[in-house]
Design a protein around this motif. Structure first.
Motif, short mmCIF file in Angstrom:
data_model
loop_
_atom_site.label_atom_id
_atom_site.label_comp_id
_atom_site.label_asym_id
_atom_site.label_seq_id
_atom_site.Cartn_x
_atom_site.Cartn_y
_atom_site.Cartn_z
N ALA A 1 48.16 37.86 37.16
CA ALA A 1 47.34 36.72 37.62
C ALA A 1 45.95 37.16 38.04
CB ALA A 1 48.04 36.00 38.77
N ARG A 2 45.78 38.45 38.36
CA ARG A 2 44.49 38.95 38.84
C ARG A 2 43.91 39.98 37.89
NH1 ARG A 2 47.59 38.67 43.69
NH2 ARG A 2 46.65 37.33 45.29
N GLU B 1 58.75 23.37 36.71
CA GLU B 1 59.88 22.58 36.20
C GLU B 1 59.49 21.61 35.09
OE1 GLU B 1 61.52 20.74 39.64
OE2 GLU B 1 62.59 22.53 40.30
N THR B 2 58.29 21.04 35.19
CA THR B 2 57.89 20.00 34.21
C THR B 2 56.73 20.44 33.32
OG1 THR B 2 56.42 19.01 35.87
CG2 THR B 2 58.67 18.15 35.74
N TYR B 3 56.38 21.73 33.36
CA TYR B 3 55.24 22.19 32.58
C TYR B 3 55.34 23.70 32.39
CZ TYR B 3 53.61 23.81 37.11
OH TYR B 3 53.53 24.44 38.32
N GLN B 4 54.54 24.22 31.48
CA GLN B 4 54.47 25.65 31.23
C GLN B 4 53.18 26.19 31.85
OE1 GLN B 4 56.87 27.44 29.57
NE2 GLN B 4 55.76 29.32 30.08
N VAL B 5 53.32 27.14 32.76
CA VAL B 5 52.14 27.70 33.44
C VAL B 5 51.34 28.55 32.46
CG1 VAL B 5 51.33 29.16 35.33
CG2 VAL B 5 53.36 27.74 35.65
N THR B 6 50.05 28.25 32.34
CA THR B 6 49.17 29.02 31.45
C THR B 6 48.49 30.15 32.23
OG1 THR B 6 47.22 27.64 31.86
CG2 THR B 6 48.74 26.93 30.12
N SER B 7 47.93 31.09 31.49
CA SER B 7 47.24 32.21 32.14
C SER B 7 46.00 31.74 32.89
CB SER B 7 46.85 33.26 31.09
OG SER B 7 46.01 32.69 30.10
N ASN C 1 46.81 46.60 43.66
CA ASN C 1 46.93 47.36 42.42
C ASN C 1 45.67 48.22 42.32
OD1 ASN C 1 46.91 48.40 39.83
ND2 ASN C 1 47.67 46.54 38.87
N TYR C 2 45.80 49.51 42.59
CA TYR C 2 44.64 50.39 42.67
C TYR C 2 43.93 50.52 41.32
CZ TYR C 2 46.59 51.63 47.20
OH TYR C 2 47.08 51.56 48.48
N GLU C 3 44.67 50.31 40.24
CA GLU C 3 44.06 50.40 38.91
C GLU C 3 43.09 49.24 38.67
OE1 GLU C 3 44.47 52.87 36.72
OE2 GLU C 3 45.70 53.89 38.22
N LYS C 4 43.26 48.15 39.41
CA LYS C 4 42.41 46.98 39.22
C LYS C 4 41.36 46.84 40.32
CE LYS C 4 45.57 44.15 36.46
NZ LYS C 4 46.23 42.83 36.33
N LEU C 5 41.09 47.93 41.01
CA LEU C 5 40.00 47.95 41.99
C LEU C 5 38.76 48.52 41.32
CD1 LEU C 5 41.79 49.35 45.19
CD2 LEU C 5 41.06 46.99 44.79
N MET D 1 45.34 32.31 36.88
CA MET D 1 44.16 32.98 37.42
C MET D 1 43.42 32.09 38.43
SD MET D 1 42.78 34.93 33.99
CE MET D 1 41.48 35.82 34.81
N LYS D 2 43.41 30.78 38.17
CA LYS D 2 42.78 29.85 39.11
C LYS D 2 43.51 29.87 40.45
CE LYS D 2 40.66 26.42 36.03
NZ LYS D 2 40.71 24.99 35.60
N VAL D 3 44.83 29.85 40.37
CA VAL D 3 45.64 29.87 41.60
C VAL D 3 45.46 31.20 42.33
CG1 VAL D 3 48.00 29.82 42.51
CG2 VAL D 3 47.30 28.18 40.76
N ALA D 4 45.37 32.29 41.59
CA ALA D 4 45.17 33.61 42.21
C ALA D 4 43.84 33.64 42.97
CB ALA D 4 45.20 34.70 41.15
N SER D 5 42.79 33.09 42.37
CA SER D 5 41.49 33.04 43.04
C SER D 5 41.56 32.18 44.31
CB SER D 5 40.42 32.47 42.10
OG SER D 5 40.24 33.29 40.98
#
Length: 341
Positions: A173-174, A128-134, A207-211, A138-142
């Motif tokens: 994200a991953r 709501e108050t910011y733009q999520v960066t890549s 996502n089998y392509e990313k294994l 990725m940090k949140v995904a980890s």
């Protein structure tokens, strides 16, 4: 409350919001030594409401989680809870695994409060108050992969909650799903009584392509995973191999060369055809067949993949040698003197 008027006065006089937040948190801690339960509740809700109106990032993620743990023993209003969760969600990329390991509320069988983490994720993605960066994503995904691995052994964790966590973030994200695979492996080991359909639903989070190739092989041999997932892992690996065979830089540069012999072109075409046959073969596998028979098929495919990789490497070396040899002969012939005029 007098303290609330003081804080508002500080804000009007343009005090640094970081200083205001520290003052509020210090007041909250000092007040708790002598306050009653009702007074604690009033103080906490006042602090949350004021912090919510400060600049984003004025209070650290660590302090927000400290405030969250204080609210667990108090009957804080839903509005104040939502504000605190939104503030934490906006800084979720700065959180640690220990921060997320909040015990479940009374009456919930889960070891940790999974629903709370899901709400954090919703607040984070909402931005709501910011733009999520890549990078933040990725940090949140980890972090979430670590959290999923931590809660996977919980025997009370329902498949729907596990899948909700696994699929809460977008695929972008991953870069790799290897960690999520290992968490699923642990979950399926603890929840061995799940039906094939339930296991398939859980595997939808992959996502089998990313294994990685190693994980694809592990999955194909892992009897805890459903047969369809094992087949998909092998098929994904076949496509990767096919891409490798078609997109190898050294082979491309050689075939583009005027010195490429026909026999090597035929060998390459034959190898490509073999790769396509492997893909067709994997596509014909019947997932409903007996598991042991299917796994024997998959192991055969795996051996074929390894053979093709060896052939590919040998051909690359051979083509490089032939190219060097042809170029050397051509340059030598040009340098010979004319014997006849």
């Amino acid at each position: 409350m007098l303290i609330e008027r003081v804080v508002k006065s500080m804000i009007l006089r343009k005090f640094d919001h970081v200083i205001v937040s520290r003052f509020l948190l210090y007041y909250q801690k000092s007040k708790f030594f002598t306050a009653t339960s009702d007074e604690k509740l009033n103080v906490v809700e006042m602090v949350i409401n004021v912090l919510y109106n400060l600049d984003p990032g004025a209070v650290s993620c660590k302090s927000l989680f400290g405030l969250l743990r204080v609210t667990l023993s108090l009957n804080v209003s839903k509005c104040s809870k939502n504000k605190l969760e939104n503030m934490i969600g906006s800084q979720l990329d700065q959180a640690t695994l220990d921060n997320l390991l909040v015990p479940s509320p009374y009456g919930i069988n889960y070891l940790y409060d999974v629903n709370l983490v899901l709400r954090f994720l919703k607040a984070f993605l909402r931005g709501e108050t910011y733009q999520v960066t890549s990078i933040q994503m990725m940090k949140v995904a980890s972090l979430i992969d670590l959290y999923i691995a931590e809660i996977a052994p919980d025997p009370s964790l329902k498949p729907s909650k596990f899948l909700a966590l696994a699929t809460a973030l977008p695929d972008s994200a991953r870069d790799s799903y290897d960690e999520l695979y290992h968490a699923m492996d642990m979950y399926l080991e603890v929840h061995a009584g799940l039906s094939e359909a339930e296991k398939l639903k859980i595997c939808c989070g992959l996502n089998y392509e990313k294994l990685s190739a190693e994980v694809c092989i592990l999955l194909s041999q892992n009897k805890k995973f459903p047969s369809k997932s094992a087949a998909r892992a092998l098929i994904s690996q076949q496509f990767k191999l096919k891409s490798l065979l078609h997109g190898t830089p050294s082979s491309k540069s050689f075939t583009d060369s005027p010195y490429s012999p026909n026999i090597d072109v035929r060998n390459r075409e034959k190898k490509d055809k073999t790769s396509e046959q492997v893909l067709m073969y994997s596509g014909k596998l019947d997932p409903s067949a007996d598991n042991e028979k299917l796994r024997a098929h998959l192991q055969g495919m795996q051996c074929r993949v390894m053979e093709l990789e060896k052939v590919c490497r040998k051909m690359q070396r051979k083509m490089e040698k032939i190219t060097k040899s042809k170029v050397s002969r051509h340059s030598h012939a040009r340098s010979l003197p004319k014997l006849c005029s």
